[in-house]
Design a protein around this motif. Sequence first.
Motif, PDB file in Angstrom:
ATOM      1  N   HIS A 154      -0.510 -16.709 -23.988  1.00  0.00           N
ATOM      2  CA  HIS A 154      -1.713 -16.540 -24.987  1.00  0.00           C
ATOM      3  C   HIS A 154      -2.467 -17.394 -25.315  1.00  0.00           C
ATOM      4  O   HIS A 154      -1.888 -18.325 -26.150  1.00  0.00           O
ATOM      5  CB  HIS A 154      -1.380 -15.593 -26.168  1.00  0.00           C
ATOM      6  CG  HIS A 154      -0.374 -14.311 -25.866  1.00  0.00           C
ATOM      7  ND1 HIS A 154      -1.002 -13.092 -25.412  1.00  0.00           N
ATOM      8  CD2 HIS A 154       0.822 -14.080 -26.138  1.00  0.00           C
ATOM      9  CE1 HIS A 154      -0.171 -12.343 -25.248  1.00  0.00           C
ATOM     10  NE2 HIS A 154       1.130 -12.648 -25.577  1.00  0.00           N
ATOM     11  N   THR A 155      -3.587 -17.505 -24.870  1.00  0.00           N
ATOM     12  CA  THR A 155      -4.443 -18.687 -25.187  1.00  0.00           C
ATOM     13  C   THR A 155      -5.855 -18.486 -25.930  1.00  0.00           C
ATOM     14  O   THR A 155      -6.665 -19.126 -26.372  1.00  0.00           O
ATOM     15  CB  THR A 155      -4.758 -19.384 -23.924  1.00  0.00           C
ATOM     16  OG1 THR A 155      -5.730 -18.529 -23.147  1.00  0.00           O
ATOM     17  CG2 THR A 155      -3.431 -19.908 -23.229  1.00  0.00           C
ATOM     18  N   LEU A 190      -8.093  -2.869 -25.340  1.00  0.00           N
ATOM     19  CA  LEU A 190      -7.494  -3.857 -24.376  1.00  0.00           C
ATOM     20  C   LEU A 190      -6.970  -5.119 -25.324  1.00  0.00           C
ATOM     21  O   LEU A 190      -6.124  -5.761 -24.619  1.00  0.00           O
ATOM     22  CB  LEU A 190      -8.692  -4.028 -23.574  1.00  0.00           C
ATOM     23  CG  LEU A 190      -8.467  -5.282 -22.472  1.00  0.00           C
ATOM     24  CD1 LEU A 190      -7.237  -5.028 -21.559  1.00  0.00           C
ATOM     25  CD2 LEU A 190      -9.616  -5.587 -21.441  1.00  0.00           C
ATOM     26  N   ARG A 191      -7.802  -5.869 -25.982  1.00  0.00           N
ATOM     27  CA  ARG A 191      -7.334  -7.150 -26.441  1.00  0.00           C
ATOM     28  C   ARG A 191      -6.069  -7.074 -27.302  1.00  0.00           C
ATOM     29  O   ARG A 191      -5.228  -7.749 -27.100  1.00  0.00           O
ATOM     30  CB  ARG A 191      -8.473  -7.555 -27.403  1.00  0.00           C
ATOM     31  CG  ARG A 191      -8.145  -8.811 -28.000  1.00  0.00           C
ATOM     32  CD  ARG A 191      -9.522  -9.519 -28.450  1.00  0.00           C
ATOM     33  NE  ARG A 191      -9.132 -11.004 -28.654  1.00  0.00           N
ATOM     34  CZ  ARG A 191     -10.143 -11.923 -29.240  1.00  0.00           C
ATOM     35  NH1 ARG A 191     -11.363 -11.433 -29.487  1.00  0.00           N
ATOM     36  NH2 ARG A 191      -9.918 -12.971 -29.513  1.00  0.00           N
ATOM     37  N   ARG A 192      -5.923  -5.897 -28.077  1.00  0.00           N
ATOM     38  CA  ARG A 192      -4.727  -5.754 -28.610  1.00  0.00           C
ATOM     39  C   ARG A 192      -3.318  -5.505 -27.687  1.00  0.00           C
ATOM     40  O   ARG A 192      -2.504  -6.148 -27.884  1.00  0.00           O
ATOM     41  CB  ARG A 192      -4.656  -4.428 -29.568  1.00  0.00           C
ATOM     42  CG  ARG A 192      -3.404  -4.027 -30.546  1.00  0.00           C
ATOM     43  CD  ARG A 192      -3.819  -2.907 -31.357  1.00  0.00           C
ATOM     44  NE  ARG A 192      -5.054  -2.956 -32.043  1.00  0.00           N
ATOM     45  CZ  ARG A 192      -6.082  -1.901 -31.682  1.00  0.00           C
ATOM     46  NH1 ARG A 192      -5.850  -1.064 -30.912  1.00  0.00           N
ATOM     47  NH2 ARG A 192      -7.145  -1.987 -32.368  1.00  0.00           N
ATOM     48  N   ASP A 198      -3.361 -15.101 -20.494  1.00  0.00           N
ATOM     49  CA  ASP A 198      -4.146 -13.949 -20.630  1.00  0.00           C
ATOM     50  C   ASP A 198      -5.507 -14.315 -19.992  1.00  0.00           C
ATOM     51  O   ASP A 198      -6.260 -13.229 -19.529  1.00  0.00           O
ATOM     52  CB  ASP A 198      -4.613 -13.738 -22.199  1.00  0.00           C
ATOM     53  CG  ASP A 198      -4.767 -15.024 -22.948  1.00  0.00           C
ATOM     54  OD1 ASP A 198      -4.869 -16.186 -22.280  1.00  0.00           O
ATOM     55  OD2 ASP A 198      -4.546 -15.059 -24.231  1.00  0.00           O
ATOM     56  N   VAL A 199      -6.059 -15.357 -19.838  1.00  0.00           N
ATOM     57  CA  VAL A 199      -7.273 -15.811 -19.082  1.00  0.00           C
ATOM     58  C   VAL A 199      -7.206 -15.280 -17.653  1.00  0.00           C
ATOM     59  O   VAL A 199      -8.302 -14.506 -17.446  1.00  0.00           O
ATOM     60  CB  VAL A 199      -7.644 -17.375 -19.023  1.00  0.00           C
ATOM     61  CG1 VAL A 199      -8.719 -17.490 -18.101  1.00  0.00           C
ATOM     62  CG2 VAL A 199      -8.032 -17.679 -20.819  1.00  0.00           C
ATOM     63  N   GLU A 249      -2.754  -9.087 -26.377  1.00  0.00           N
ATOM     64  CA  GLU A 249      -2.239  -9.997 -27.305  1.00  0.00           C
ATOM     65  C   GLU A 249      -0.819  -9.599 -27.632  1.00  0.00           C
ATOM     66  O   GLU A 249       0.050 -10.498 -27.893  1.00  0.00           O
ATOM     67  CB  GLU A 249      -3.118 -10.096 -28.564  1.00  0.00           C
ATOM     68  CG  GLU A 249      -4.321 -10.554 -28.278  1.00  0.00           C
ATOM     69  CD  GLU A 249      -5.437 -10.737 -29.704  1.00  0.00           C
ATOM     70  OE1 GLU A 249      -4.676  -9.887 -30.562  1.00  0.00           O
ATOM     71  OE2 GLU A 249      -6.174 -11.303 -29.788  1.00  0.00           O
ATOM     72  N   GLN A 250      -0.274  -8.354 -27.491  1.00  0.00           N
ATOM     73  CA  GLN A 250       0.844  -7.949 -27.841  1.00  0.00           C
ATOM     74  C   GLN A 250       1.926  -8.013 -26.593  1.00  0.00           C
ATOM     75  O   GLN A 250       2.911  -7.743 -26.884  1.00  0.00           O
ATOM     76  CB  GLN A 250       0.971  -6.580 -28.213  1.00  0.00           C
ATOM     77  CG  GLN A 250       0.116  -6.382 -29.734  1.00  0.00           C
ATOM     78  CD  GLN A 250       0.135  -4.950 -30.219  1.00  0.00           C
ATOM     79  OE1 GLN A 250       0.381  -4.209 -29.471  1.00  0.00           O
ATOM     80  NE2 GLN A 250      -0.319  -4.829 -31.632  1.00  0.00           N
TER      81      GLN A 250
END
Length: 331
Positions: A132-133, A120-122, A170-171, A125-126
Amino acid sequence: MRYKVWLAAAALIACLGVGVGWSYYSALTDVVVSVPVTVEVVKGDSFTRIIEKLQAQQVPINGLWFKLLALPGDGYKRVKTGEYELPAGLTQPDILALLLAGKTKRYAITIPEGWNFSQLRRAVEQNPHLEHTLNGLEPVALMAKLGATATHPEGAFFPDTYFFEKHTSDVALLQRAYLKMQQVIAREWPHKAEQLPYKNAYEALIMASIIEKETAAEPERPQIAGVFVRRLQQGMRLQTDPTVIYGLGAAYQGDITYKDLKTLTPYNTYLITGLPPTPIAMPGLAAIKAALHPDTSASLYFVARGDGTHVFSANLAAHNQAVNQYQRKSK
């Protein structure tokens, strides 16, 4: 909105004469978007700047008439920021109505059932459309940024498709997925079956994550849950491969070996008794329901047939026979 525009047009036709009036009428009715275009309105853009952006996209709007269209209700002050997709066939009033309605372009990110947090994080981030924070933050700090009470991110986000506007943080996106998981658990937990071996809803979430990784066959999930629930109740180890794989992390090479099964990690359910300390993936609703409503048969074992389904057995002798039939003969 359009009614007011036509009233304005009628007044101009009467006051300014037929020639000017006809020009304004054309501004109302002529299609100005011949091919789909995208325009972004950012904070601080004046109405004139918005017109310039449209014209730069080869949308031949008349700046004067477009401003006149926006006069009723001070429309030129009410354009919402965001990225707008203008389909072919729009007139100037259509464009203005779209801008005032804030019908901005939506992007989507899908969290599949069974993903772990690293996946999920990948994906977050992509994603080029998010702000993106969170990049580089440790999991505990990341969860704190989300305002989450949990400190471990695994299993904390509900798998679903989430739509968002360009420049959403992203938050904000992860908060939605986190809150949805919280809501689902809060809704389902009070309706659980009686006498389940979970101390709390978090342990049920751990179980749901194991069920999610064990089978993609939805009808089997209550059966898988039943096996694990009875094992916990009888003091048997879960002995489930997905937890071993999760505990190995990057050391897992694609096939579980005898050495892997003997490698002690907090997630190796061949060596530890009870549930692992956290979920191992993000379970969907079906897996959560299965964890809370396991079947009540006598099975304590299962083995994969090789077609995505399993054979369930109530005793070790029957289980070994199934292993011989479906596993050892295939090797």
